[in-house]
Design a protein around this motif. Structure first.
Motif, short mmCIF file in Angstrom:
data_model
loop_
_atom_site.label_atom_id
_atom_site.label_comp_id
_atom_site.label_asym_id
_atom_site.label_seq_id
_atom_site.Cartn_x
_atom_site.Cartn_y
_atom_site.Cartn_z
N VAL A 80 35.81 25.68 46.16
CA VAL A 80 35.82 27.31 45.64
C VAL A 80 34.53 27.84 45.33
CG1 VAL A 80 36.56 28.62 43.51
CG2 VAL A 80 38.25 26.88 44.49
N MET A 82 31.63 27.06 47.07
CA MET A 82 30.92 27.39 48.23
C MET A 82 31.70 28.69 48.70
SD MET A 82 28.32 26.24 49.18
CE MET A 82 27.97 26.38 50.78
N LEU A 83 32.96 28.96 48.64
CA LEU A 83 33.49 30.12 48.99
C LEU A 83 33.17 31.34 48.33
CD1 LEU A 83 35.98 31.53 50.62
CD2 LEU A 83 37.69 30.83 48.75
N VAL A 84 32.93 31.16 46.84
CA VAL A 84 32.56 32.33 46.08
C VAL A 84 31.05 32.52 46.49
CG1 VAL A 84 31.74 32.91 43.75
CG2 VAL A 84 33.75 31.93 44.05
N GLU B 6 33.21 31.74 55.10
CA GLU B 6 34.33 32.17 54.16
C GLU B 6 35.66 32.25 54.47
OE1 GLU B 6 34.23 36.75 52.87
OE2 GLU B 6 32.41 36.26 54.06
N ILE B 9 36.25 27.59 55.65
CA ILE B 9 36.01 26.63 54.67
C ILE B 9 37.52 26.07 54.20
CG2 ILE B 9 35.74 28.27 52.60
CD1 ILE B 9 33.76 26.57 51.49
N LEU B 36 44.70 28.71 46.46
CA LEU B 36 43.55 29.03 45.56
C LEU B 36 42.38 29.75 46.59
CD1 LEU B 36 42.07 28.47 42.71
CD2 LEU B 36 41.55 26.37 43.83
N HIS B 37 42.32 29.33 47.71
CA HIS B 37 41.07 30.23 48.37
C HIS B 37 41.81 31.46 48.63
CE1 HIS B 37 38.64 26.58 49.88
NE2 HIS B 37 38.82 26.54 48.60
N VAL B 40 40.82 33.75 46.04
CA VAL B 40 39.50 33.99 45.94
C VAL B 40 39.13 35.04 46.90
CG1 VAL B 40 37.27 32.96 46.25
CG2 VAL B 40 38.86 31.91 44.73
N PRO B 45 35.53 37.47 43.97
CA PRO B 45 34.79 37.29 42.52
C PRO B 45 33.40 37.45 42.70
CG PRO B 45 35.78 35.18 42.92
CD PRO B 45 36.25 36.01 44.14
N TRP B 50 33.39 34.41 38.37
CA TRP B 50 33.86 33.20 38.67
C TRP B 50 33.30 32.47 37.31
CZ3 TRP B 50 30.08 29.19 38.86
CH2 TRP B 50 30.58 27.89 39.34
#
Lengths: 297, 297
Positions: A80, A82-84, B6, B9, B36-37, B40, B45, B50
Motif C-alpha cells: 500500500v 508504494m501504491l500511495v 500503480e 503493483i 485494499l489496492h 487506494v 490518498p 495516508w
C-alpha cells in the motif's frame, strides 16, 4: 423500515454518511465502505475469522510506540505504501523515480562538507559517491539540500544501535555549482524489517521473508522542485526481486562498481578494494514552478 | 526485474503470497490486497491522508483494553459486523433473523425459574415476557437454554454500573414442555455506543449519532439447532431507522404493547401501566441435524 440483507447493507451504510460536511471525507468513507464490504462478501469470513482479523488489527495497534509503527509496516508489506507513493509521484521524463521513506530517517542530520566521510568510523567496504542533482532536462541544481542515510555492514541503522552515541552513516550535504555532492561512506547491506510483531507473524504464515535489499537513501530538496525521496539499490543483491516492502524499481539499481586498489577520484590512496556510485538524479518541478518553467533555469 | 507501477503493483503483491501453505489464508490475503489496492486507487490518498489513516488505526488499537474493543466498534459502525452476521446466517423460512451479539453479553448468567423477575430491583416500566422457542416448522424446543440481557431505564448495562454488585437485568431460563419461557423485567431503553474514542471521532466528523434503539437481547441454544443470537427491538423507538451498528431488521421489531393496570397473565396484580412481549422464535437446524430432520422432531 427498509430491511437490509448481505447485498443491500452496503447502500444502507453509505447512505448513513450522507450528511458528512467535508466532501473529501465523504468520498473516502463511501469508497471505504464499498470496497470493505466487497472484500467481506468475497471471502465470506466465518465468525472466528472475523474475530481473528479484529485481534490482528488490535495487536498491530498495541505494539506501536514512539520508536515503532507497525501499521506503516503493514502498509509497506501489503504494497500500500508504494501504491500511495506511485499515485503521488507520477514522474515526467527525466525525473528520478521515488520510493518509500522508511522508518529510519532522522530530521536535521549532521552537516558535512563536500568530500567528507560520513561513516563515523563504521567498518565496511569503502564507498565513494559522486551524485549530481538536476532539473528533468539536466540543468544543475546548485545548492540543493541532500540528506543521505544507510545501514551499516551488519544491516543496522545508527538509531537501532544502543551502543552508538550520535549519528553514523547519515548526513546532509549541499550541492556545488555543478549540482554535485561527493562523499565517502561504506557499502550498505541488506537487512530485515522488524518481524517480531503481527506483521512478522503474517510474513511467517505466508512464507514471506522480511528482508530489504541493500540500498542508500536520498532525500533531496531544491526550491521550485518536489522533494525527492528515493533509494539507490545495489545491483546483484539477492533480495532485489523480493523486497519485503516492494520498494525496488529497475531505474534505481546501480552496480556500485567495485574498484581495484589505487588512487580514488579525490586523490585518496586506496590499499584495498572499494566501490563507487556515480548517479544523476532528476527532480520534478513543483506544480507552481511548472506553470513558469523558464523561470526555473 | 519486473518494474511495477500503480496498476501492476497489485499483481506483484498478490504473487508474493503464492507460497502461503494454508489455502484459506492465501485466498483471504489475495482478496484483501485486491480490494485494499482498489480502494487506494479509487480515492488516491495524499501522503497526509495516508498518514491520517495510519494514525486512526493506531489510536483504535491503542484504546482497546480488557473492557473495550474499539475495532469491533469500528466494524459495527461500518456495517461489517452485520454483513458478517448476514453471510453466516442465511436463514430458512420459519427461522428468526439474527443480529449482533454486542459487547455486553456475560457468560454463565444467573439462572432463574420460569416466571421469575430478572430486574434485581432496577426501576422502570414493568415488562412481562412470554417467549416460545420452536423448530422452523413450529415444533416446541423443550429444555432450550435461553439467555436474556438488556439495558436499564437509564441506558446502561449492569457491567457498566460500578455501583452494582452482581448481575441485574440478565439471566438464564430453560424452556418448558411447550418450549416457552416467561419472566418479569423492565422495558429496555435506547443507549449510545462508547463515543469517546476514534470511532466516536469518526461519527462526529460524519455527523452520525452513536445511539442504538431500545432492545432485549436473546441467545438461545438447543441441541441440533444453531445457537440463535438476536434482539427484539421496541417499536416506535426514534433510532430504529438509524441504529449506529445497523442491527435492526423489521421482523425483530415488536410493539411491546402497553397494558392498563389490572391482572397480569400470571395473576400478578398491576396497579400501574406495564408492557408485555409475546414472541415466537424459530431456530435454524444445525448442518448435521439438517441431514436427518426427522430425528429432530
Amino acid at each position: 423500515m427498509r430491511d437490509v440483507d448481505e447485498h443491500t447493507i452496503t447502500d444502507e451504510v453509505i447512505d448513513r454518511f450522507k450528511d458528512t460536511p467535508d466532501p473529501r471525507l465523504k468520498q473516502i468513507v463511501e469508497s471505504l465502505v464499498h470496497h470493505l464490504h466487497d472484500f467481506v462478501r468475497d471471502v465470506e469470513p466465518s465468525f472466528d475469522e472475523w474475530m481473528g482479523a479484529i485481534q490482528f488489527l488490535t495487536r498491530t495497534g498495541q505494539i506501536c510506540s514512539d520508536s515503532r509503527q507497525e501499521f506503516i509496516l503493514l502498509s509497506d508489506t501489503l504494497g500500500v505504501s508504494m501504491l500511495v507513493d506511485a499515485i503521488n509521484h507520477r514522474m515526467p521524463e527525466g525525473a528520478t523515480e521515488t520510493t518509500v521513506l522508511g522508518p529510519f530517517y532522522v530530521e536535521d542530520p549532521p552537516v558535512f562538507a563536500n568530500g567528507a566521510d560520513i561513516s563515523a568510523g563504521q567498518p565496511g567496504e569503502p564507498l565513494y559517491v559522486d551524485a549530481q542533482f538536476t532539473s528533468p532536462e539536466g540543468a544543475p541544481l546548485a545548492g540543493a539540500t541532500v540528506d543521505v542515510w544507510q545501514s551499516d555492514s551488519e544491516g543496522y541503522y545508527d538509531v537501532q544501535r544502543s551502543d552508538l552515541e550520535g549519528a553514523a552513516l547519515r548526513g546532509r550535504l549541499f550541492a556545488d555549482e555543478e549540482g554535485r555532492v561527493r562523499f565517502w561512506s561504506i557499502a550498505p547491506t541488506a537487512y530485515p524489517i522488524p518481524y517480531d510483531g503481527p506483521v512478522g507473524d503474517m510474513l511467517t504464515a505466508t512464507k514471506r521473508h522480511p528482508w530489504r535489499p541493500a540500498h542508500l537513501h536520498f532525500m533531496v530538496a531544491a526550491p521550485g522542485y518536489e522533494t525527492l525521496v528515493t533509494h539507490i539499490f545495489v545491483a546483484g543483491d539477492r533480495y532485489l526481486e523480493s523486497d519485503a516492502v516492494f520498494g525496488v524499481k529497475s531505474g534505481l539499481i546501480d552496480p556500485f562498481p567495485p574498484q581495484a586498489p589505487g588512487v580514488a577520484p579525490d586523490g585518496r590512496r586506496m590499499d584495498r578494494r572499494w566501490r563507487r556510485l556515480d548517479y544523476r538524479f532528476g527532480l520534478k518541478r513543483a506544480p507552481a514552478a511548472a506553470a513558469a518553467p523558464a523561470a526555473q533555469r
